[in-house]
Write a protein that holds these residues in place. Structure first.
Motif, PDB file in Angstrom:
ATOM      1  N   GLU A 331     107.393 -65.109  10.685  1.00  0.00           N
ATOM      2  CA  GLU A 331     107.667 -64.885  12.105  1.00  0.00           C
ATOM      3  C   GLU A 331     108.514 -63.633  12.269  1.00  0.00           C
ATOM      4  OE1 GLU A 331     108.515 -67.778  14.967  1.00  0.00           O
ATOM      5  OE2 GLU A 331     108.223 -69.391  13.549  1.00  0.00           O
ATOM      6  N   SER A 332     108.214 -62.883  13.287  1.00  0.00           N
ATOM      7  CA  SER A 332     108.995 -61.681  13.521  1.00  0.00           C
ATOM      8  C   SER A 332     109.383 -61.621  14.989  1.00  0.00           C
ATOM      9  CB  SER A 332     108.163 -60.455  13.132  1.00  0.00           C
ATOM     10  OG  SER A 332     108.690 -59.326  13.761  1.00  0.00           O
ATOM     11  N   LEU A 333     110.610 -61.255  15.215  1.00  0.00           N
ATOM     12  CA  LEU A 333     111.081 -61.197  16.601  1.00  0.00           C
ATOM     13  C   LEU A 333     110.350 -60.114  17.371  1.00  0.00           C
ATOM     14  CD1 LEU A 333     113.035 -62.087  18.769  1.00  0.00           C
ATOM     15  CD2 LEU A 333     114.714 -60.521  17.812  1.00  0.00           C
ATOM     16  N   PHE A 334     110.123 -58.988  16.695  1.00  0.00           N
ATOM     17  CA  PHE A 334     109.537 -57.840  17.380  1.00  0.00           C
ATOM     18  C   PHE A 334     108.022 -57.770  17.212  1.00  0.00           C
ATOM     19  CE2 PHE A 334     113.922 -56.814  16.405  1.00  0.00           C
ATOM     20  CZ  PHE A 334     114.381 -56.604  17.688  1.00  0.00           C
ATOM     21  N   ILE A 337     103.314 -59.551  20.998  1.00  0.00           N
ATOM     22  CA  ILE A 337     102.929 -60.848  21.535  1.00  0.00           C
ATOM     23  C   ILE A 337     101.437 -61.104  21.313  1.00  0.00           C
ATOM     24  CG2 ILE A 337     102.702 -62.121  23.704  1.00  0.00           C
ATOM     25  CD1 ILE A 337     105.400 -60.981  24.495  1.00  0.00           C
ATOM     26  N   GLU A 338     100.628 -60.042  21.401  1.00  0.00           N
ATOM     27  CA  GLU A 338      99.186 -60.167  21.183  1.00  0.00           C
ATOM     28  C   GLU A 338      98.902 -60.756  19.815  1.00  0.00           C
ATOM     29  OE1 GLU A 338      96.311 -59.196  22.861  1.00  0.00           O
ATOM     30  OE2 GLU A 338      97.432 -58.898  24.707  1.00  0.00           O
ATOM     31  N   ALA A 345      95.875 -68.630  18.372  1.00  0.00           N
ATOM     32  CA  ALA A 345      94.506 -68.884  18.828  1.00  0.00           C
ATOM     33  C   ALA A 345      93.639 -69.348  17.662  1.00  0.00           C
ATOM     34  CB  ALA A 345      93.930 -67.613  19.449  1.00  0.00           C
ATOM     35  N   GLU A 346      93.790 -68.705  16.512  1.00  0.00           N
ATOM     36  CA  GLU A 346      92.986 -69.102  15.346  1.00  0.00           C
ATOM     37  C   GLU A 346      93.307 -70.533  14.938  1.00  0.00           C
ATOM     38  OE1 GLU A 346      93.561 -66.207  12.317  1.00  0.00           O
ATOM     39  OE2 GLU A 346      92.605 -64.632  13.492  1.00  0.00           O
ATOM     40  N   GLU A 348      94.529 -72.860  16.873  1.00  0.00           N
ATOM     41  CA  GLU A 348      94.029 -73.771  17.913  1.00  0.00           C
ATOM     42  C   GLU A 348      92.525 -73.991  17.794  1.00  0.00           C
ATOM     43  OE1 GLU A 348      94.948 -73.637  22.064  1.00  0.00           O
ATOM     44  OE2 GLU A 348      96.888 -72.742  21.658  1.00  0.00           O
ATOM     45  N   LEU A 349      91.818 -72.894  17.429  1.00  0.00           N
ATOM     46  CA  LEU A 349      90.365 -73.002  17.288  1.00  0.00           C
ATOM     47  C   LEU A 349      90.016 -73.956  16.144  1.00  0.00           C
ATOM     48  CD1 LEU A 349      87.586 -71.996  18.169  1.00  0.00           C
ATOM     49  CD2 LEU A 349      87.794 -70.186  16.484  1.00  0.00           C
TER      50      LEU A 349
ATOM     51  N   LEU B  13     115.270 -67.638  18.998  1.00  0.00           N
ATOM     52  CA  LEU B  13     114.119 -66.738  18.894  1.00  0.00           C
ATOM     53  C   LEU B  13     113.282 -66.784  20.166  1.00  0.00           C
ATOM     54  CD1 LEU B  13     112.757 -67.228  15.278  1.00  0.00           C
ATOM     55  CD2 LEU B  13     113.282 -65.070  16.354  1.00  0.00           C
ATOM     56  N   LEU B  20     112.477 -60.131  25.740  1.00  0.00           N
ATOM     57  CA  LEU B  20     111.659 -58.964  25.377  1.00  0.00           C
ATOM     58  C   LEU B  20     110.426 -58.873  26.274  1.00  0.00           C
ATOM     59  CD1 LEU B  20     111.557 -58.863  21.478  1.00  0.00           C
ATOM     60  CD2 LEU B  20     112.135 -56.988  22.984  1.00  0.00           C
ATOM     61  N   CYS B 133      91.135 -74.457  24.970  1.00  0.00           N
ATOM     62  CA  CYS B 133      91.529 -73.891  23.673  1.00  0.00           C
ATOM     63  C   CYS B 133      91.695 -72.369  23.762  1.00  0.00           C
ATOM     64  CB  CYS B 133      90.471 -74.243  22.633  1.00  0.00           C
ATOM     65  SG  CYS B 133      90.828 -73.548  21.030  1.00  0.00           S
ATOM     66  N   ALA B 134      92.814 -71.879  23.275  1.00  0.00           N
ATOM     67  CA  ALA B 134      93.080 -70.439  23.344  1.00  0.00           C
ATOM     68  C   ALA B 134      92.220 -69.648  22.366  1.00  0.00           C
ATOM     69  CB  ALA B 134      94.557 -70.183  23.061  1.00  0.00           C
ATOM     70  N   GLY B 135      91.651 -70.319  21.361  1.00  0.00           N
ATOM     71  CA  GLY B 135      90.820 -69.608  20.381  1.00  0.00           C
ATOM     72  C   GLY B 135      89.385 -69.422  20.848  1.00  0.00           C
TER      73      GLY B 135
END
Lengths: 503, 254
Positions: A331-334, A337-338, A345-346, A348-349, B13, B20, B133-135
């Protein structure tokens, strides 16, 4: 070309030959030998290694120490049978038993038993009758007699063998042969201390290992410890909420064990033992190794809610039969978001596909593969997304990718095939102006349709060797109301069918 | 103790990410781009409110009869939409979906999952799960009977997953209330086949369809566009308007 069958070798195909040459040789040869149909498989060292490891793990019944040879692409199994032979009635009988058991599973084993790993390896690879059998390579060889080198006689057994029997690299073997040191006996005639300075430490080490001057360790292949949990009820239970609660407890137990190993469950088998000595198996699989008990619980419940229990449940046994490493991403703070969204998404799929497959059944959640076949109903193939919770092996995946690529229609126009194809062509009544002519009117689904435009015929025929011969003249037709259908006429009988709708 | 520390870190976080996001002009819970995407054809893009297909919307495609061309049009739009990441879910209770029909559109079948539910309840459950589903990037399904409550659930699911839901329905459902964001009717046009010269191929010509926007939740309904699907290439274009009679007379010197 890495390996070839006996039939291919007889036609001149040898390992190392370029694939195109091998193909040409086999195509020429197959006309002579009608039984031989060439079949090519892609070389996959990783899959071979997996198979060999599985084989080693299945050999634990002969010895607790079974390992693979020390090589980047190992091809031999090493057994430490110290103290095991008397259980089988002696070394000779043990060796024969192993070879016989291999034969039953369709494997031909060249087996040698000696004091050292090096001697056993050398004899198994270069003993005369093994070499003769290898040169014959026919389907008739089902079992080769094992060679047992008596205790303390490994030097005598190694003496006549070629220098390659010392497990040396090809370049070193070539050098030694140039120096007229073609056999181990000749090498042995040289002072042992001079071997390392003259030919390198590798030659001396292999020579000493074969002779038993230095020890050699067999690294055993250990089958993974089964991860299982069990619950016995004091009274038979039929309440599904109680069962679900116990399933959750058992899953949590499995998850606790697996988290420490950093592994997840890819296939889980759950057996409910019911009254009347009846039982029911719930098998769930997952596209990705799952460490989260909640997801597996949901999949199990989806199965459970559609399963009729044969009686009250006495005991629940749960076992993870396929495991895999859990995928982590830092995990990275910066992190953009995409990107975070893509990971989510992967995940969830994968969860969605698991859920659909478990509620509706794996045969109802499918992926399409195109097949280069002229017969419309055979031009696509369906495969379950979830192959019983297992990933397809790399070899199969490559073949699928190749098939799909081959299945891409070349110059077929975009509108040539209908979006909806009837599972069975539906017989219809058609009016034509001339015999074997295009349709003018037809009746389908209780409506009379007048054909305004037609395109065709597109003749589709299949070979007699595929079974019942298919000969059809297809027409794309547009009716007066603007609807489009795909009709065909059987060439022999002249009967008409509706096969698809351009939705 | 360690789990408390982890929860605290996670909370921190999350808070920092939110800040941000706000600095970057994004609102909380915004996972994917929500701007309307182009349909690949300007006339159709203009027909949709907001200038294109907006993720999270449910579209109802009505056609009077089977074989009217609505499915073909939807697949051409999906082919365009699928350029973005995500899986396309085809709900096919009738088991009739034929993949070779859409292969020429450049559909990557690795990114298409076909689901064949056995009952109406399973169809609705599958639709809701896939839309949520978001995927998943899009869902396409023929759907006949659906009541208000079920429809609303589907619409909320599409909104939650930011997905396109394409529902193919018969025109007789036109009188029923709808929770779809857009309701469009596709009907074949007379003079359906264009001149062979327009599209040189043995299956020459194209299929002319009229798309009418019957209802939309945010915008004005009533827009109509006439489109032509090229039989050979699958391309979509606006039917060229007929030349005005006066212009012909002037050109002839009348």
């Amino acid at each position: 070309m890495v390996l070839a069958s006996g039939c291919a070798v007889r036609q001149g195909v040898v390992p190392g030959l370029p694939l195109a040459e091998a193909r040409a040789l086999l195509e020429r040869g197959s006309s002579r030998e009608a039984r031989c149909v060439p079949h090519f498989e892609q070389h996959d060292p990783a899959a071979d290694l997996d198979q060999l490891r599985e084989l080693a793990a299945s050999c634990q019944r002969y010895s607790p120490l079974v390992g693979l040879e020390e090589d980047p692409e190992p091809q031999s199994l090493l057994f430490d049978v110290t103290g095991c032979a008397h259980l089988f009635g002696g070394e000779e009988k043990l060796a024969r038993q192993i070879v016989r058991d291999f034969g039953k599973s369709g494997l031909v084993a060249c087996m040698a038993l000696a004091d050292t790993v090096g001697a056993a390896w050398g004899v198994a690879h270069f003993e005369k009758h093994f070499l003769q059998a290898a040169a014959r390579i026919t389907g008739a060889v089902s079992e080769l007699l094992p060679v047992v080198v008596p205790p303390g006689r490994q030097q005598a057994a190694l003496h006549p063998l070629p220098i390659a029997a010392l497990r040396l690299p090809a370049a070193v073997v070539e050098t030694l042969q140039e120096l007229d040191l073609g056999t181990i006996g000749r090498l042995r005639a040289l002072p042992r201390d001079t071997l390392a300075p003259r030919f390198g430490a590798g030659v001396a080490r292999r020579f000493d290992q074969a002779g038993g001057f230095i020890p050699e360790v067999i690294v055993p292949v250990r089958p993974a410890e089964p991860v299982s949990a069990e619950w016995s009820f004091s009274e038979p239970v039929s309440d599904r909420h109680a069962l679900a609660a116990i399933l959750r407890i058992l899953l949590d137990q499995l998850a606790t064990v697996l988290v420490a190993r950093q592994q997840g469950i890819q296939r889980l088998e759950c057996r409910l033992l019911c009254t009347g000595r009846r039982s029911i198996d719930l098998v769930v699989g997952s596209l990705r190794p799952q460490a989260a008990a909640a997801h597996l619980e949901e999949l199990l419940n989806l199965r459970l809610e559609r399963t009729a229990l044969p009686g009250e449940v006495l005991r629940i046994q749960m076992q993870a039969t396929s495991l895999g490493p859990i995928e982590f991403h830092q995990e990275s703070l910066f992190e953009e978001i995409e990107k975070t969204g893509q990971h989510d998404a992967e995940r969830e799929l994968a969860t969605l596909l698991d859920r659909l497959s478990h509620r509706l059944g794996t045969r109802r959640v499918l992926k399409a593969r195109l097949v280069p076949d002229p017969q419309p109903e055979c031009a696509s193939r369906w495969e379950p997304v979830l192959q019983a919770g297992e990933k397809p092996p790399a070899r199969k995946a490559a073949a699928i990718a190749k098939d799909s690529a081959a299945g891409q229609p070349g110059n077929l126009p975009a509108a040539a095939r209908p979006l909806w194809l009837s599972p069975q062509p539906e017989p219809i009544a058609v009016v034509s102006l001339v015999p074997d002519g295009p349709p003018i009117r037809f009746s389908w689904d209780g409506h009379d349709q007048v054909v305004r435009h037609f395109w065709g015929p597109e003749r589709i025929e299949t070979g007699w060797w595929r079974g019942p011969q298919v000969g059809r003249d297809y027409y794309r037709v547009e009716t007066a109301t603007g609807q489009r259908f795909w009709l065909f006429r059987r060439q022999n009988e002249g009967t008409w069918f509706l096969h698809g709708v351009f939705e | 103790m360690s789990s408390v520390a982890t929860d605290f870190q996670q909370e921190n976080l999350r808070e920092l990410r939110e800040r941000l996001g706000r600095m970057a002009g994004r609102s909380d819970g915004q996972r994917r781009r929500l701007t309307a995407s182009d349909t690949g054809i300007a006339a159709l893009t203009n027909l949709f409110p907001g200038g294109g297909l907006r993720p999270g919307s449910l579209l109802e495609w009505l056609s009077a009869e089977r074989g009217s061309g609505a499915g073909g049009l939807v697949w051409r739009l999906l082919g365009h939409v699928m350029r973005a990441a995500g899986m396309l879910v085809v709900v096919d209770p009738g088991r009739g979906f034929y993949p070779p029909a859409v292969a020429p559109l450049g559909i990557d079948f690795e990114r298409v999952t076909v689901v064949r539910p056995g009952s109406r309840a399973d169809v609705l459950w599958t639709l809701e799960q896939a839309l949520r589903c978001a995927g998943v990037s899009g869902v396409v399904c023929p759907l006949e009977q659906v009541n208000d409550r079920e429809f609303r659930r589907l619409q909320l699911a599409a909104e939650a997953g930011d997905n396109f839901g394409m529902l193919l329905r018969p025109s007789r459902m036109c009188g029923r209330s709808s929770w779809a964001d857009l309701r469009l009717e596709v009907s074949p046009l007379s003079g359906n086949v264009s001149e062979p010269g327009d599209c040189p191929h043995f299956v020459s010509g194209g299929r002319r369809l009229r798309v009418e926007l019957l209802h939309c939740r945010q915008g004005t309904a009533g827009g109509v566009v006439d489109l032509e699907l090229c039989d050979a290439t699958g391309d979509l274009r606006v039917v060229p308007p007929l030349a005005a009679a006066t212009a012909v007379r002037r050109a002839a010197g009348a």
